[in-house]
Design a protein around this motif. Sequence first.
Motif, short mmCIF file in Angstrom:
data_model
loop_
_atom_site.label_atom_id
_atom_site.label_comp_id
_atom_site.label_asym_id
_atom_site.label_seq_id
_atom_site.Cartn_x
_atom_site.Cartn_y
_atom_site.Cartn_z
N LEU A 6 0.83 -1.20 0.00
CA LEU A 6 0.00 0.00 0.00
C LEU A 6 0.87 1.25 0.00
O LEU A 6 0.61 2.22 -0.75
N GLY A 7 1.93 1.24 0.81
CA GLY A 7 2.83 2.39 0.86
C GLY A 7 3.47 2.67 -0.49
O GLY A 7 3.65 3.84 -0.88
N GLY A 8 3.81 1.62 -1.23
CA GLY A 8 4.41 1.80 -2.54
C GLY A 8 3.45 2.47 -3.52
O GLY A 8 3.84 3.38 -4.26
N THR A 13 1.58 7.54 -6.38
CA THR A 13 0.56 8.53 -6.71
C THR A 13 0.92 9.92 -6.19
O THR A 13 0.47 10.92 -6.75
N LEU A 14 1.73 9.99 -5.13
CA LEU A 14 2.09 11.27 -4.53
C LEU A 14 3.35 11.90 -5.14
O LEU A 14 3.62 13.08 -4.90
N SER A 15 4.11 11.14 -5.90
CA SER A 15 5.37 11.67 -6.45
C SER A 15 5.07 12.84 -7.37
O SER A 15 4.38 12.67 -8.39
N TRP A 63 3.64 11.57 2.51
CA TRP A 63 3.47 10.13 2.32
C TRP A 63 3.25 9.37 3.62
O TRP A 63 2.34 8.56 3.74
N SER A 64 4.06 9.62 4.60
CA SER A 64 3.98 8.87 5.86
C SER A 64 2.62 9.05 6.53
O SER A 64 1.99 8.07 6.97
N ASP A 65 2.15 10.28 6.60
CA ASP A 65 0.85 10.54 7.23
C ASP A 65 -0.29 9.90 6.45
O ASP A 65 -1.22 9.34 7.04
N PRO A 222 -6.99 10.35 -2.83
CA PRO A 222 -6.60 9.90 -1.49
C PRO A 222 -7.54 10.45 -0.41
O PRO A 222 -8.21 11.47 -0.60
N LEU A 223 -7.57 9.76 0.70
CA LEU A 223 -8.35 10.24 1.85
C LEU A 223 -7.90 11.66 2.22
O LEU A 223 -6.72 11.99 2.14
#
Length: 390
Positions: A6-8, A13-15, A63-65, A222-223
């Motif tokens: 999921l993180g990948g 998508t965030l890059s 990303w982390s959050d 994204p949420l």
Amino acid sequence: MDREELGGWLRLTLSPGVGNGAARRLLSTFGLPQAIFQQPEATLLQCVTPVQARALLELPPTWSDLLETTWKWLADANPAGPGRTVVTLGDARFPQALLDTEDPPLMLYVMGPTRWLEQQRLFPRERCLAIVGSRNPTAQGAENARLFARALHSAGLTVVSGLALGVDAAAHEGALDAAVPDAPVAATIAVVGTGLDRVYPRKNLDLAHRIVANGLLVSEYPLGTPPLPANFPKRNRIISGLSQGTLVVEAALASGSLITARMAAEQGREVFAIPGSIHAPQSRGCHALIRQGAKLVESAQDVLEELRLPSAPGLTATTAPSDAEDLTTAPDEPDDPLLEALGFDPMSVDALVARTGMDAASLQVALLELELEGRVARLPGGLFQRMGSA
């Protein structure tokens, strides 16, 4: 999907600057996102620009959050309520219909009954029809959307729309009116332009709760994503892409519904349009589509015959009527001189006074009686419109 995978996907998508097209090239070359981020810059340059390669090698600040929020959102689903899932481009459940389009999303966030989320064919295109239209429809337009959706879901179709006010909401409501327990297909799919942790517009909050009980809420965002104006036209490609055809109920010439119809045509899908009054701005978009080759429809049966759909497995005579209703023709009823004078176009009281010879006070009383009977609708600007009936 585990947390690492999921993180990948979230990182991809965030890059910044890495759009869906570049992401698909990377996935095609390296496989899952985790493998992409293990590549050196020189290898990434085989697929992307130097700016994109450098962006991929840096962790996005949010990303982390977002990973924590999304993982918690998935884990905190109420076992007694709707299920939650994320379907990625590499998931077997990802809709083939969207894979066949020019710009499929990388991820879909989905909420709905668990029994559907676990199906391999989560979005069967051959049983989906989009219904879209004006956010400010006439009373007859909203009623047409509701009645068409009800008849089409009763015939085994899932109604796809965008949870907007007006025609979208009426279409979702009509499909939900025809929902039956343990139906073989979802009643309706709402493709939204925000994260699934919020509902926009708020007026449709109760409707969203009804949808996740008998259908699906879907978003590529994204949420936490707020209702940004640019997201709504973009999500229209998913509405049309999931569906075998798109029915436009009412639309002005500048309507976003015409964007959905254009996307449907570009994706090789059928386009249908309901004609309306030549005096109504909400009908001009439909008339333009018909001139451009959209199928003119007057009843749900017109849509079903054009699509030549097989019977849906599991539907019975009680859930799939053999003959869909004609939704634009009023049933036989005793002649009413006022209704005859009103016709089916919006009309002012002054015009009705001139046409009927009645005084304004008596006319207002008669119109109120017809309005209470559901045979006439009061429109903005002091206009009245006769209502058709199924």
